[in-house]
Enzyme design. Structure first.
Site, short mmCIF file in Angstrom:
data_model
loop_
_atom_site.label_atom_id
_atom_site.label_comp_id
_atom_site.label_asym_id
_atom_site.label_seq_id
_atom_site.Cartn_x
_atom_site.Cartn_y
_atom_site.Cartn_z
N ASP A 62 -1.54 6.86 6.19
CA ASP A 62 -1.46 5.43 6.51
C ASP A 62 -2.38 5.17 7.71
O ASP A 62 -2.61 6.09 8.52
CB ASP A 62 0.00 5.08 6.86
CG ASP A 62 0.28 3.61 6.69
OD1 ASP A 62 -0.61 2.87 6.25
OD2 ASP A 62 1.41 3.19 7.00
N THR B 227 -5.70 -1.34 6.83
CA THR B 227 -5.77 -2.79 6.92
C THR B 227 -7.19 -3.22 7.31
O THR B 227 -7.50 -4.39 7.34
CB THR B 227 -4.79 -3.32 7.99
OG1 THR B 227 -4.99 -2.55 9.18
CG2 THR B 227 -3.36 -3.19 7.54
N ARG C 259 6.61 -8.33 1.72
CA ARG C 259 7.51 -7.91 2.82
C ARG C 259 8.21 -9.12 3.41
O ARG C 259 9.40 -9.08 3.70
CB ARG C 259 6.71 -7.16 3.90
CG ARG C 259 7.52 -6.97 5.18
CD ARG C 259 6.84 -6.06 6.18
NE ARG C 259 6.78 -4.71 5.69
CZ ARG C 259 5.75 -3.89 5.82
NH1 ARG C 259 4.68 -4.31 6.45
NH2 ARG C 259 5.77 -2.68 5.34
N LYS D 88 0.83 -1.21 0.00
CA LYS D 88 0.00 0.00 0.00
C LYS D 88 0.87 1.27 0.00
O LYS D 88 0.64 2.19 -0.77
CB LYS D 88 -0.95 0.00 1.22
CG LYS D 88 -1.92 -1.19 1.20
CD LYS D 88 -2.86 -1.18 2.37
CE LYS D 88 -2.19 -1.38 3.71
NZ LYS D 88 -1.47 -2.66 3.84
N THR D 89 1.87 1.28 0.89
CA THR D 89 2.75 2.45 0.95
C THR D 89 3.50 2.61 -0.37
O THR D 89 3.64 3.72 -0.90
CB THR D 89 3.78 2.27 2.10
OG1 THR D 89 3.06 2.00 3.29
CG2 THR D 89 4.65 3.49 2.28
N1 LIG Z 1 3.92 -5.57 -5.77
C1 LIG Z 1 5.14 -5.44 -5.26
N2 LIG Z 1 6.22 -5.59 -6.04
C2 LIG Z 1 7.47 -5.52 -5.51
N3 LIG Z 1 7.73 -5.26 -4.21
C3 LIG Z 1 6.69 -5.08 -3.41
C4 LIG Z 1 5.36 -5.15 -3.88
N4 LIG Z 1 4.51 -4.93 -2.86
C5 LIG Z 1 5.27 -4.72 -1.77
N5 LIG Z 1 6.58 -4.81 -2.10
C6 LIG Z 1 7.70 -4.65 -1.17
O1 LIG Z 1 7.29 -5.12 0.11
C7 LIG Z 1 7.68 -4.21 1.14
C8 LIG Z 1 6.46 -3.78 1.94
O2 LIG Z 1 5.61 -3.01 1.12
P1 LIG Z 1 4.78 -1.76 1.70
O3 LIG Z 1 5.54 -1.05 2.76
O4 LIG Z 1 4.33 -0.96 0.52
O5 LIG Z 1 3.55 -2.52 2.33
P2 LIG Z 1 2.26 -1.91 3.06
O6 LIG Z 1 1.08 -2.62 2.48
O7 LIG Z 1 2.27 -0.43 2.99
O8 LIG Z 1 2.50 -2.38 4.56
P3 LIG Z 1 1.93 -1.68 5.93
O9 LIG Z 1 0.46 -1.88 5.91
O10 LIG Z 1 2.64 -2.47 7.01
O11 LIG Z 1 2.37 -0.24 5.88
C9 LIG Z 1 8.43 -3.08 0.42
O12 LIG Z 1 9.81 -3.31 0.47
C10 LIG Z 1 7.98 -3.18 -0.99
O13 LIG Z 1 8.97 -2.76 -1.86
#
Ligand SMILES: Nc1ncnc2c1ncn2[C@@H]1O[C@H](COP(=O)(O)OP(=O)(O)OP(=O)(O)O)[C@@H](O)[C@H]1O
Length: 383
Positions: free
Chosen positions: A125, A174, A233, A80-81
């Site tokens: 977030d 989430t 992740r 998401k981030t």
């Molecule tokens: N589709 C994707 N392709 C490549 N890398 C990804 C992808 N999705 C996530 N990642 C990698 O996984 C890690 C976590 O992603 P991210 O921080 O965007 O997750 P999030 O959904 O925002 O988590 P949270 O809810 O804990 O903030 C990052 O290093 C990101 O680069």
């Protein structure tokens, strides 16, 4: 009680010590920064969301207007981030980052909003954790691009409307179910991120290895992908641990041998279960003949708090179909016995005709039959 079905626990505390938790602390987030895709076409998987989002962004660029506000929902660690950053990059806009818990008062949000420049992307977030007065301020800002600044106190207080330049909110949650409808309705586009399949995770791992400057064999990437619980992740984290092993104990090569050995050291099994997950499964099968057993009894057996078992171990075990929650307590499914490589005792739950049931979306029994009609052995705290 924790929501095991629609929401995803924040997983702090115990979960922070786990290699397979989907959450991340600040140190880990810093390590992740180098691995984030920067453009939509580098973002692996999530084909539907990616295409829909691409249309929203391209149309806005063609109109030279700011796009609709975007809500991204889904479990932690799915991107998401990363997508919020990509949205800003694709628009050529700068990104401002805040979070629901960081905004204690409506005034904090008013300060952020009133300093936004035209076209900026504001990433919020954990938007479901915004305080109610801040939420109300946000509705107006998102809809009318206006923030009412309150001057004075008590009966003499007055609100001075302050016009804001157009901007785009990207909210991440989430738990989209916790967002009040008026806030949810202000988002013109909602994308739900789902768990990734193994080939997609393999691509994430190969891409990350390239960015880390290490060579990885396909077999090793495949092995890590299978243990990553559908979460990029976790895939990236396991990749870093395999790289450590290869460097310290191996010959530097990230091959299948290194992947197996490293993941054995870190106690992550072939389907991504860790020590606690396996302890729960083991207790359920070996100590309680597959259940049903109450949560409190099960937790006591593995030496953890019920809350830890419920929020840390159980969601993935339920998601993988290894454990089911019934009105009488937790039960091991046929897949659990199979995973542990043990024969269920005669009469174990799920092994006799009529004892099968399909848990519905809420994890409640759909058609509980057979022996579940009678009193369970634990009579415990149930789901
Ligand atoms: N589709 C994707 N392709 C490549 N890398 C990804 C992808 N999705 C996530 N990642 C990698 O996984 C890690 C976590 O992603 P991210 O921080 O965007 O997750 P999030 O959904 O925002 O988590 P949270 O809810 O804990 O903030 C990052 O290093 C990101 O680069």
């Amino acid at each position: 009680m924790a929501d095991l079905t629609g929401g995803y626990p924040d997983q702090d505390g115990y979960a922070g010590e786990r290699l397979v938790t989907a959450g991340a602390d600040e140190i880990e987030r810093a390590a992740e920064a180098a691995l984030r895709p920067k453009k939509l076409d580098e973002f692996v998987g999530q084909v539907v969301v990616r295409e829909q989002l691409s249309l929203v962004l391209q149309a806005a660029l063609a109109r030279e207007a700011t796009p609709d506000h975007v809500l991204l929902s889904g479990p932690p660690g799915l991107g998401k981030t990363t997508l919020a950053m990509i949205i800003a990059a694709e628009l050529g806009a700068s990104l401002r980052v805040t979070s629901g818990p960081a905004i204690q008062h409506a005034g904090d949000l008013a300060a952020v909003l009133s300093s936004l420049e035209e076209g900026e992307v504001l990433f919020i977030d954990e938007i479901h954790r915004l305080a109610r007065p801040a939420e109300e301020l946000l509705y107006v800002a998102m809809e009318d691009f206006r923030v009412d600044v309150v001057v004075g106190k008590g009966a003499g207080a007055s609100a001075i409307p302050l016009a804001l330049p157009p901007f785009t909110v990207v909210g991440a949650t989430t738990r989209s179910g916790l967002l009040p409808a008026p806030l949810r309705d202000r988002f013109g586009f909602t994308g739900h991120l789902d768990f990734y399949d193994a080939p997609e995770l393999e691509r994430v791992i190969l891409r990350s290895a390239g960015l880390l400057g290490v060579e990885i064999q396909h077999g090793a990437a495949h092995e890590i992908a299978g243990r990553s619980r559908g979460t990029p992740r976790i895939a990236n984290r396991l990749l870093r641990r395999v790289r450590d092993w290869a460097q310290v104990r191996g010959d530097g090569r990230l091959d299948l041998r290194a992947a197996h050995a490293a993941l054995e050291v870190y106690e992550v099994d072939p389907i991504g279960l860790d020590r606690l997950d396996r302890a729960v499964l083991d207790a359920l099968c070996r100590r309680f003949a597959g259940g049903p057993v109450g949560l409190g009894t099960l937790a006591m057996t593995v030496g953890e708090e019920p809350d830890t078992v419920e929020t840390v171990a159980e969601p993935y075990l339920v998601r993988e179909g290894l454990v089911a929650r019934t009105p009488r307590g937790r039960v091991a499914t046929a897949a659990a016995w199979q995973h542990l490589g043990i024969q269920p005792p005669p009469g174990a739950w799920g092994t006799t005709p009529g004892s099968l049931f399909d848990p519905d979306e809420d994890g409640r029994a759909g058609s509980v039959a057979g022996r579940l009609q009678g009193p369970g052995p634990s009579g415990g705290s149930g789901p």
